[in-house]
Design an enzyme around this catalytic site. Structure first.
Site, short mmCIF file in Angstrom:
data_model
loop_
_atom_site.label_atom_id
_atom_site.label_comp_id
_atom_site.label_asym_id
_atom_site.label_seq_id
_atom_site.Cartn_x
_atom_site.Cartn_y
_atom_site.Cartn_z
N HIS A 213 -8.96 0.42 -0.07
CA HIS A 213 -9.17 0.31 1.19
C HIS A 213 -10.27 1.23 1.56
O HIS A 213 -10.98 2.09 1.04
CB HIS A 213 -7.78 0.74 1.84
CG HIS A 213 -6.59 -0.02 1.68
ND1 HIS A 213 -6.16 -0.86 2.71
CD2 HIS A 213 -5.83 -0.38 0.74
CE1 HIS A 213 -5.10 -1.55 2.33
NE2 HIS A 213 -5.03 -1.47 0.84
N CYS A 244 -1.79 -0.43 5.90
CA CYS A 244 -0.44 -0.38 5.24
C CYS A 244 0.57 0.13 6.29
O CYS A 244 0.18 0.96 6.86
CB CYS A 244 -0.30 0.31 4.15
SG CYS A 244 1.46 0.54 3.33
N ASN A 253 -8.14 -3.18 3.71
CA ASN A 253 -9.02 -3.34 2.26
C ASN A 253 -10.36 -3.74 2.50
O ASN A 253 -10.89 -3.98 3.56
CB ASN A 253 -8.53 -4.68 1.28
CG ASN A 253 -7.12 -4.54 1.19
OD1 ASN A 253 -6.32 -4.93 2.20
ND2 ASN A 253 -6.60 -4.15 0.04
#
Ligand code: HMG
Ligand code: MG
Length: 306
Positions: A213, A244, A253
């Protein structure tokens, strides 16, 4: 450490935007949009697309349309369409949806394991054992993700040994590939060298994937650092989508367009058409009503306009 000459000639890029990228979106995105996104990514040439997640809809409502998405996409032969599966309850619909690859997801941090999947690391491995067996019985590929391999939003530091411990347990379940995830994007290149080299003692490095990420802007550097020690599989998200739900403040990401631009510059093959990915990034960003979070994607798009 290898020199640049030892870089892989080809890398595998796994596009995770339709799952990791979209799972955190608050507004419900229609299955038709998700299907259109996956189809564009298929056309771009990805060998592997993470398209679905069969988790509890109470925990991650955005993924509730996963069966519909898997039923609606135009599959290209040879492309692997993956689905996240936390337990046997998720395995059945993943099988019915014809997922080519089952992704179990654990954590190197006890605290994150509790927050993300509501159980300890040891309990998660027991749940995964049944899923792994079922996947093998049905001839499906099995992949595993290890969250918080470089740091945890709840416990802070995570030692390479605790990542290695989880990797060993996942290896023993028969995983074909293991994703080393920087869930909160805190890693920097030297740490990446240390962790990947440690894990390579327990699992073939050509079957480890870097899942970075980009929260602290280090993800492209971390991809590069991973290649220096022999990693050749990377996860990325079109337009840099994502975050997330159980890692507050964590952003998306690494953007696929940025990774592809890097690979092009290094002369490393991916088999993926960057221009088609830029279009896919613009398509989904327009739908979400915001600019793509991709430096290369936005630069290429701006150049086209001028
Ligand atoms: P739980 O509450 O402990 O599970 O959740 P449970 O077995 O006690 O079940 C509770 C309820 O959930 C029941 O429903 C079950 O039927 C249902 P109720 O009786 O209350 O109506 N349920 C399910 N429904 C649909 N599909 C299922 C399922 N399982 C149970 N598979 C559970 C445990 C794991 C299910 C839950 O914690 C969960 O769904 N967590 C999902 C977390 C998640 O998706 N996180 C994001 C993905 S991971 C990620 O992004 C990291 C990664 O990108 C790598 C990185 O960057 O780190 C991969
Ligand atoms: Mg992730």
């Amino acid at each position: 450490m290898s020199s640049q000459n030892d870089f892989p000639r080809r890398v595998k890029i796994v596009e995770v935007g339709p799952r990791d990228g979209l799972q955190n979106e608050k507004e419900t995105i229609g299955a038709d949009i998700k299907i259109a996104l996956v189809d564009r990514l298929t056309q771009a040439g990805f060998p592997n697309i993470e398209a679905a997640s069969f988790v509890s809809p109470k925990w991650v409502p955005q993924m509730a349309t996963s069966a519909e998405v898997m039923a609606g996409i135009a599959r290209k032969p040879g492309v692997i369409y993956s689905a996240l599966v936390p337990n046997m309850k998720g395995f059945e619909p993943a099988l019915a949806a014809k997922a080519d690859e089952i992704v179990i997801f654990g954590s190197a941090s006890e605290a994150f394991s509790q927050k993300n999947i509501n159980c300890s690391i040891a309990e998660s491995i027991e749940r995964f054992r049944d899923v792994a067996q079922a996947a093998k019985q049905h001839g499906l590929r099995l992949r595993a993700a290890v969250s918080c391999s470089f740091g945890c939003p709840y416990q802070g530091d995570v030692s390479p040994e605790s990542v290695a411990d989880v990797v060993q347990r996942l290896r023993d379940l028969g995983c074909d590939e293991i994703d080393i995830a920087d869930t909160i994007g805190v890693a920097t290149p030297r740490k990446v060298h240390t962790v990947m080299q440690r894990l390579a003692k327990d699992f073939p490095i050509d079957r480890l994937a870097g899942h970075f990420h980009d929260t602290y802007g280090q993800a492209v550097a971390n991809v590069y650092a991973s290649m220096e020690v022999g990693v050749s599989i990377f996860h990325s998200s079109v337009a840099g989508l994502g975050g997330c739900p159980y890692a507050k403040g964590a952003t998306g990401n690494v953007s696929t367009e940025d990774v592809l631009y890097l690979m092009q510059g290094l002369g490393i093959e991916t088999g993926i058409d960057l221009d088609t990915v830029v279009d896919a990034g613009q398509f989904i960003s327009q739908h979400l009503g915001r600019k793509a979070v991709s430096r290369a994607g936005n630069a290429i798009f701006a150049k086209r306009q001028s």
